[in-house]
Design an enzyme around this catalytic site. Structure first.
Site, PDB file in Angstrom:
ATOM      1  N   ASP A   1      18.194  58.452  43.461  1.00  0.00           N
ATOM      2  CA  ASP A   1      18.444  58.734  44.874  1.00  0.00           C
ATOM      3  C   ASP A   1      18.254  57.481  45.709  1.00  0.00           C
ATOM      4  OD1 ASP A   1      15.679  58.666  44.457  1.00  0.00           O
ATOM      5  OD2 ASP A   1      15.419  60.804  44.774  1.00  0.00           O
TER       6      ASP A   1
ATOM      7  N   ASP B   1       6.870  70.040  47.426  1.00  0.00           N
ATOM      8  CA  ASP B   1       7.666  71.254  47.670  1.00  0.00           C
ATOM      9  C   ASP B   1       8.547  71.620  46.464  1.00  0.00           C
ATOM     10  OD1 ASP B   1       9.645  69.311  47.759  1.00  0.00           O
ATOM     11  OD2 ASP B   1      10.261  69.713  49.834  1.00  0.00           O
TER      12      ASP B   1
ATOM     13  N   HIS C   1      10.648  69.548  44.819  1.00  0.00           N
ATOM     14  CA  HIS C   1      11.941  68.849  44.659  1.00  0.00           C
ATOM     15  C   HIS C   1      11.915  67.906  43.460  1.00  0.00           C
ATOM     16  CE1 HIS C   1      10.341  65.579  47.624  1.00  0.00           C
ATOM     17  NE2 HIS C   1      10.392  65.012  46.437  1.00  0.00           N
TER      18      HIS C   1
ATOM     19  N   GLU D   1      15.974  69.269  47.754  1.00  0.00           N
ATOM     20  CA  GLU D   1      14.934  70.024  48.450  1.00  0.00           C
ATOM     21  C   GLU D   1      15.114  71.525  48.184  1.00  0.00           C
ATOM     22  OE1 GLU D   1      12.522  68.458  49.448  1.00  0.00           O
ATOM     23  OE2 GLU D   1      12.859  67.034  51.074  1.00  0.00           O
TER      24      GLU D   1
HETATM   25  C1  F6R Z   1      11.997  59.543  43.763  1.00  0.00           C
HETATM   26  C2  F6R Z   1      12.311  60.949  43.839  1.00  0.00           C
HETATM   27  C3  F6R Z   1      11.315  61.971  44.264  1.00  0.00           C
HETATM   28  C4  F6R Z   1       9.879  61.669  43.870  1.00  0.00           C
HETATM   29  C5  F6R Z   1       8.950  62.750  44.418  1.00  0.00           C
HETATM   30  C6  F6R Z   1       7.508  62.499  44.057  1.00  0.00           C
HETATM   31  O1  F6R Z   1      13.122  58.798  43.290  1.00  0.00           O
HETATM   32  O2  F6R Z   1      13.392  61.270  43.560  1.00  0.00           O
HETATM   33  O3  F6R Z   1      11.689  63.200  43.705  1.00  0.00           O
HETATM   34  O4  F6R Z   1       9.778  61.605  42.481  1.00  0.00           O
HETATM   35  O5  F6R Z   1       9.090  62.804  45.798  1.00  0.00           O
HETATM   36  O6  F6R Z   1       7.073  61.349  44.721  1.00  0.00           O
HETATM   37  P1  F6R Z   1       5.669  60.698  44.344  1.00  0.00           P
HETATM   38  O7  F6R Z   1       5.765  60.276  42.935  1.00  0.00           O
HETATM   39  O8  F6R Z   1       5.538  59.530  45.286  1.00  0.00           O
HETATM   40  O9  F6R Z   1       4.647  61.755  44.557  1.00  0.00           O
END
Ligand code: F6R
Length: 260
Positions: free
Chosen positions: A67, A136, A138, A143
């Site tokens: 992403d 959440d 994702h 989301e």
């Molecule tokens: C990052 C991504 C997100 C993160 C998620 C967890 O490329 O796609 O799904 O993996 O938001 O973020 P952290 O690891 O910072 O808790």
């Protein structure tokens, strides 16, 4: 789904890096799907150490991003391309032109999303996709309420995700509202998915993803549809799993001939 529970985040990082190293040393031209955020950083540090010790090379690999934020300048410190270069790819021997991500700077974002889907197909698909999980539920930036059949597209972040990510920016207002993310169906096209999570804040989404119902309200539950998923969690992130003792016993009795 294989659930690996280890005592600490460092242990989780070593397990994840071990799987990535195996792909890098056994496949002639592997395609690695890389995640950003805090969760994979420990594994990236282990990979950098393994590279410096001469035990692994990325020279014939390609890397694709899950992403990217929309609206940040291309040279911004927190674009996901910049993040991943800093966290991993500039520190190893991945050729600079083998790091790919969605082109969020294109005039036509919808066409750029389609081009990214074509690019993933041209690369022959992703061999190993690393994932984190949002509080959440994702994965990527799919989301809650994301279609289980979604492909790469523009998404709007929830306020919860923007608040979670505000730690990387000077203020909440500076966190972008939009992203381009691989869709859930795009992610499920990868041949092996490995999700890493650590800490109490990830206990609830991990339990929903692994043991909850398959629902777009917890996008990570879509992983239940995939034939080869490895979930690597520390004790804290495993705390809400109903079958935690079972997963520990399965891993302890894992035959040598069956690698992760
Ligand atoms: C990052 C991504 C997100 C993160 C998620 C967890 O490329 O796609 O799904 O993996 O938001 O973020 P952290 O690891 O910072 O808790």
């Amino acid at each position: 789904m294989e659930v690996v529970i280890v005592p600490t985040p460092d242990d989780a990082a070593r397990v994840v890096a071990g799987v990535m190293v195996r792909v890098l040393v056994t496949m002639p031209s592997p395609v690695l799907g890389l995640a950003t955020g805090s969760s994979p950083v420990g594994a990236y540090n282990v990979l950098i150490d393994e590279h410096r010790a001469g035990r692994v090379s990325f020279a014939h690999a390609s890397a694709v991003l899950l992403d990217e934020y929309v609206g940040l300048p291309a040279d911004h410190h927190e674009t996901y391309r910049t993040f991943i270069r800093r966290a991993l790819t500039d520190e190893v021997d991945l050729p600079a032109d083998r790091l790919f991500g969605p082109d969020v700077w294109a005039d036509d974002l919808i066409a750029a999303c389609l081009r990214y889907e074509h690019l993933l197909a041209e690369l022959g698909g992703v061999d190993l996709q690393l994932l984190g999980i949002g509080t959440d539920g994702h994965i990527g930036f799919n989301e809650p309420s994301s279609s289980l059949g979604s492909r790469t597209r523009i998404k709007t972040l929830t306020e919860a995700t923007r608040q979670d990510n505000a730690r990387f920016f000077p203020s909440l207002d500076a966190v972008p509202r939009h992203v381009v993310t691989q869709g859930l169906a795009t992610i499920l096209d990868a041949r092996h998915l490995i999700l890493v999570a650590a800490g109490h804040g990830k206990a609830a989404p991990i339990a929903r993803a692994v043991e909850g119902p398959l629902t777009s309200m917890c996008p990570a539950s879509a992983l239940q549809l995939h034939p080869h998923v490895t979930v690597v969690v520390d004790d804290a992130a495993a705390a809400d799993l109903q079958l935690g003792d079972y997963y520990r016993s399965v891993f302890a009795a894992k035959p040598d001939w069956q690698p992760l």
